[in-house]
Design a protein around this motif. Structure first.
Motif, PDB file in Angstrom:
ATOM      1  N   TRP A  16       0.844  -1.191   0.000  1.00  0.00           N
ATOM      2  CA  TRP A  16       0.000   0.000   0.000  1.00  0.00           C
ATOM      3  C   TRP A  16       0.877   1.237   0.000  1.00  0.00           C
ATOM      4  N   GLU A  41       8.168   3.667  12.120  1.00  0.00           N
ATOM      5  CA  GLU A  41       6.872   3.628  11.449  1.00  0.00           C
ATOM      6  C   GLU A  41       5.803   3.207  12.446  1.00  0.00           C
ATOM      7  N   GLY A  43       2.257   1.902  12.722  1.00  0.00           N
ATOM      8  CA  GLY A  43       1.283   1.260  11.828  1.00  0.00           C
ATOM      9  C   GLY A  43       2.038   0.621  10.678  1.00  0.00           C
ATOM     10  N   VAL A  44       2.357  -0.671  10.798  1.00  0.00           N
ATOM     11  CA  VAL A  44       3.251  -1.314   9.822  1.00  0.00           C
ATOM     12  C   VAL A  44       2.478  -2.172   8.819  1.00  0.00           C
ATOM     13  N   LEU A  45       1.464  -2.875   9.299  1.00  0.00           N
ATOM     14  CA  LEU A  45       0.666  -3.810   8.491  1.00  0.00           C
ATOM     15  C   LEU A  45       1.557  -4.759   7.668  1.00  0.00           C
ATOM     16  N   ASN A  46       1.494  -4.663   6.328  1.00  0.00           N
ATOM     17  CA  ASN A  46       2.313  -5.557   5.494  1.00  0.00           C
ATOM     18  C   ASN A  46       3.753  -5.074   5.345  1.00  0.00           C
ATOM     19  N   GLY A  47       4.014  -3.868   5.844  1.00  0.00           N
ATOM     20  CA  GLY A  47       5.400  -3.378   5.850  1.00  0.00           C
ATOM     21  C   GLY A  47       5.842  -2.673   4.585  1.00  0.00           C
ATOM     22  N   ASP A  66       3.348  -1.308  16.266  1.00  0.00           N
ATOM     23  CA  ASP A  66       2.057  -1.817  15.800  1.00  0.00           C
ATOM     24  C   ASP A  66       1.631  -2.983  16.702  1.00  0.00           C
ATOM     25  N   PHE A  68      -0.847  -4.929  16.178  1.00  0.00           N
ATOM     26  CA  PHE A  68      -1.508  -5.933  15.327  1.00  0.00           C
ATOM     27  C   PHE A  68      -2.709  -6.552  16.038  1.00  0.00           C
ATOM     28  N   MET A  71      -4.559  -9.751  14.607  1.00  0.00           N
ATOM     29  CA  MET A  71      -4.011  -9.983  13.259  1.00  0.00           C
ATOM     30  C   MET A  71      -2.690 -10.743  13.348  1.00  0.00           C
ATOM     31  N   HIS A 107       7.019   7.799  10.151  1.00  0.00           N
ATOM     32  CA  HIS A 107       5.814   7.657   9.328  1.00  0.00           C
ATOM     33  C   HIS A 107       4.633   7.321  10.235  1.00  0.00           C
ATOM     34  N   LEU A 111      -3.584   3.702  13.906  1.00  0.00           N
ATOM     35  CA  LEU A 111      -5.041   3.777  14.030  1.00  0.00           C
ATOM     36  C   LEU A 111      -5.518   5.101  13.431  1.00  0.00           C
ATOM     37  N   HIS A 112      -6.535   5.033  12.557  1.00  0.00           N
ATOM     38  CA  HIS A 112      -6.941   6.225  11.804  1.00  0.00           C
ATOM     39  C   HIS A 112      -8.065   7.003  12.494  1.00  0.00           C
TER      40      HIS A 112
END
Ligand SMILES: C[S@@+](CC[C@H](N)C(=O)[O-])C[C@H]1O[C@@H](n2cnc3c(N)ncnc32)[C@H](O)[C@@H]1O
Length: 252
Positions: A16, A41, A43-47, A66, A68, A71, A107, A111-112
């Protein structure tokens, strides 16, 4: 600051990250000495963002924040992608060691919500290296109005200011470093032809009748559109297809 061709570009459904933002973020971190190239960073999600930095920037290290929530599979997959790279993952800002090196690039993409974005930006100021840059993702997306409010509240309350705003990210520095980041960024964008950026009334003869965007009295560069990738561009020979943003992807 110089935009350059990257060895690793975001691609595939796990990435993303718009390539234009990858080019800009790498160029910013590369203005620092190799020993000061720490990324945090949130909020890493898929990195995607962290991988882009670690695989492109010589000497770079990264800390991800993060928790997670629910998840665990995604977390394990992300950690596998980071194997062999200089990356640590923490659950929260509280686990960061203040006495350790500060980050030149931070970065914010956790959480948005309004409160989370505001608090993450405040935490970022504590861990930012002298003259460093905070990047706030989704600061003006219609599906995340809370992010816009949290970001705006931060800009109004703190001596920080954006020097570049794109369609997805605001690039922010301390107010006293605004002029130097604005100059570096203007020069970097002037030396390439595929990332469109706006000139404003009074900046040249062929500029459109659009007034300079001022925030707290400081000018901000605008780069709103996608890059014009073409086969002749050395900087970005291919414009990798981006996956449609689908919030379902956030589920494990
Ligand atoms: C939009 S995604 C991040 C995308 C990522 N930056 C990238 O480049 O692909 C949001 C992330 O925020 C994380 N998150 C949720 N709550 C959080 C919190 N309290 N603090 C930090 N991150 C959080 C989620 O687990 C998710 O991985």
């Amino acid at each position: 600051m110089k935009l350059r061709k990257l060895n690793h570009l975001p691609s595939g459904r796990d990435e993303w990250l718009i390539p234009k933002e990858a080019l800009i973020s790498v160029a910013i971190l590369e203005t620092f000495n190799p020993e000061s190239r720490l990324l945090i960073e949130c909020g890493v999600l898929n990195g995607a963002y962290t991988l882009n930095i670690l695989k492109n920037v010589l000497g770079s290290t990264a800390i991800g924040i993060d928790p997670f929530p629910n998840m665990s599979k995604l977390k394990a997959r992300m950690l596998a992608r980071m194997s062999g790279l200089k990356f640590d993952l923490l659950d929260s800002w509280n686990e960061l060691n203040l006495s350790k090196q500060k980050a030149s690039l931070i970065h914010i993409d956790g959480l948005h919500t309004e409160d989370a974005v505001y608090n993450d930006l405040v935490k970022a100021t504590i861990h930012l290296h002298e003259g460093g840059v905070i990047v706030c993702d989704d600061y003006c997306q219609s599906i995340f109005p809370g992010v816009a409010i949290g970001y705006s509240k931060f800009i109004l309350n703190f001596e920080y200011i954006p020097f570049l705003c794109t369609g997805s990210k605001a690039y922010i520095c301390e107010t006293r470093y605004h002029q130097s980041w604005l100059t570096r960024c203007t020069e970097a964008l002037s030396m390439q032809s595929i990332i469109p950026w706006a000139r404003h009334l009074g900046e040249g003869e062929d500029t459109p009748y659009v007034s300079m965007p001022l925030i707290k009295g400081y000018p901000t560069l605008l780069s709103w559109d996608y890059a014009r990738a073409s086969s002749t561009s050395d900087l970005l020979p291919v414009w990798p297809e981006q996956p449609p943003t689908n919030l379902i992807q956030l589920k494990d």
